[in-house]
Enzyme design. Structure first.
Site, PDB file in Angstrom:
ATOM      1  N   GLU A   1       0.754   4.079   1.401  1.00  0.00           N
ATOM      2  CA  GLU A   1       1.032   4.677   2.716  1.00  0.00           C
ATOM      3  C   GLU A   1       2.097   3.874   3.461  1.00  0.00           C
ATOM      4  O   GLU A   1       2.989   4.442   4.104  1.00  0.00           O
ATOM      5  CB  GLU A   1      -0.247   4.763   3.563  1.00  0.00           C
ATOM      6  CG  GLU A   1       0.006   5.511   4.862  1.00  0.00           C
ATOM      7  CD  GLU A   1      -1.159   5.494   5.838  1.00  0.00           C
ATOM      8  OE1 GLU A   1      -0.905   5.492   7.067  1.00  0.00           O
ATOM      9  OE2 GLU A   1      -2.328   5.479   5.384  1.00  0.00           O
TER      10      GLU A   1
ATOM     11  N   ASN B   1      -9.303   2.112   3.452  1.00  0.00           N
ATOM     12  CA  ASN B   1     -10.314   2.412   4.477  1.00  0.00           C
ATOM     13  C   ASN B   1     -11.708   1.991   4.023  1.00  0.00           C
ATOM     14  O   ASN B   1     -12.537   1.594   4.837  1.00  0.00           O
ATOM     15  CB  ASN B   1     -10.237   3.877   4.901  1.00  0.00           C
ATOM     16  CG  ASN B   1     -10.870   4.828   3.920  1.00  0.00           C
ATOM     17  OD1 ASN B   1     -12.077   5.052   3.954  1.00  0.00           O
ATOM     18  ND2 ASN B   1     -10.077   5.385   3.016  1.00  0.00           N
TER      19      ASN B   1
ATOM     20  N   HIS C   1       0.860  -1.189   0.000  1.00  0.00           N
ATOM     21  CA  HIS C   1       0.000   0.000   0.000  1.00  0.00           C
ATOM     22  C   HIS C   1       0.894   1.236   0.000  1.00  0.00           C
ATOM     23  O   HIS C   1       1.912   1.279   0.699  1.00  0.00           O
ATOM     24  CB  HIS C   1      -0.910  -0.008   1.242  1.00  0.00           C
ATOM     25  CG  HIS C   1      -1.959   1.072   1.218  1.00  0.00           C
ATOM     26  ND1 HIS C   1      -1.686   2.372   1.596  1.00  0.00           N
ATOM     27  CD2 HIS C   1      -3.261   1.056   0.843  1.00  0.00           C
ATOM     28  CE1 HIS C   1      -2.792   3.096   1.461  1.00  0.00           C
ATOM     29  NE2 HIS C   1      -3.758   2.321   1.002  1.00  0.00           N
TER      30      HIS C   1
END
Length: 316
Positions: free
Chosen positions: A131, A230, A129
């Protein structure tokens, strides 16, 4: 023909968070200030509708800094970038704007502080990912160990069990992360945690609203992108909280109406990078087919706002 009745539960908060709002604003203001094209390293936020809209206005989305010319501004996405990226931009004398969410930057600062204090880092996050890559890239190679599940903790090979700290990706499931933290603390009692939980307020709030809404619903839809961490967590939280059918949709056209036959209650929420226009589109699709009664399920109110970087507030 009379439409069947349907109670439509709308989660609040839902949709855009302050970090996403700021990141989109940064691209819009950069286009206003410098004109097109403005380059953006990685999708600014994980939402096709948003990215396509910015692309239409002159934003060019690229995978690496190497894909950007020296003479045009470049923006780093809300997910954050490894330290090597701004360093490379500086070396090329590029104009760059960092749209990293301030709550992700907080995790970066935390990781650096622990490293400066001689601690090896463990990051709870999803491999690959952006992030996670950005946070792990704040420190030298090998200084951050990645775990996704409690099972990963059992096989961790650390330098010194007495000198460890952990950080987390900001968009994880609160409950899943708690299990991994418990496993870390059980195996490494001296491990140092964040002063304040790394999972961001918006992720937590959206999950809490889903937990309150899910038991009331025959089915639940999360408006969001398949690459949005999310948003995918909201689907999992809804299913775990007792909703028999929880699905992710990008647009109203993705709704599987056959799977929803016979429902009398429906929950709708949206990930932090989904704009309200897409949520409205989904609500409209239900109102076209059902006699809808809307019910708000509000568990928190958000009034967070993050300033855009000064370079964009100054005249060109």
């Amino acid at each position: 023909m009379t439409k069947p009745p349907l109670t439509l539960y709308l989660a609040a908060p839902r949709g855009f968070c302050a970090g996403v709002d700021r990141a989109i604003k940064i691209v819009e203001m950069a286009l206003e200030k410098w004109g097109a094209p403005v380059y953006v390293r990685h999708e600014i936020v994980h939402n096709k509708f948003v990215v396509d809209g910015l692309r239409d206005n002159g934003a060019v989305f690229v995978s690496t800094l190497e894909d950007c010319p020296d003479d045009r501004p470049v923006i780093f996405s809300a997910h954050g970038v490894p330290k090597s990226v701004p360093s490379a931009a500086q070396a090329r004398n590029m104009v760059y704007v960092d749209a990293t969410c301030p709550l992700v930057s907080k995790v970066h600062i935390e990781a650096q502080r622990h490293h400066d204090n001689g601690l090896q880092m463990v990051m709870i996050g999803h491999a690959g990912h952006p992030e996670t890559l950005g946070t792990m890239g704040q420190l030298p190679e090998g200084e951050v160990l990645l775990v996704e599940t409690p099972d990963d903790v059992a096989t961790l090979d650390v330098r010194d069990p007495e000198k460890l700290a952990y950080v987390t990706q900001t968009t994880l499931s609160v409950d899943d992360t708690a299990e991994v933290v418990a496993a870390l603390q059980a195996r490494f009692p001296a491990i140092v945690g964040p002063h304040k939980e790394d999972i961001c307020y918006a992720t937590t709030n959206r999950q809490e609203a889903v937990k309150a809404m899910a038991p009331k619903c025959d089915a639940m839809l999360v408006v969001g992108a398949p690459n949005s961490s999310n948003s995918k967590r909201l689907v999992e939280v809804g299913a775990r909280a007792g909703c028999a059918y929880a699905q992710l949709v990008q647009r109203a056209t993705d709704i599987d109406w056959r799977a929803l036959e016979g429902i009398t209650s429906m929950g709708i929420t949206a990930g932090a990078s989904a704009p309200e226009v897409l949520i409205d589109e989904v609500i409209d699709a239900f109102e076209a087919r059902y006699d809808v009664t809307r019910t708000l399920v509000e568990t928190a109110r958000e009034n967070v706002e993050f300033k855009v970087p000064r370079v964009l507030r100054e005249p060109a």
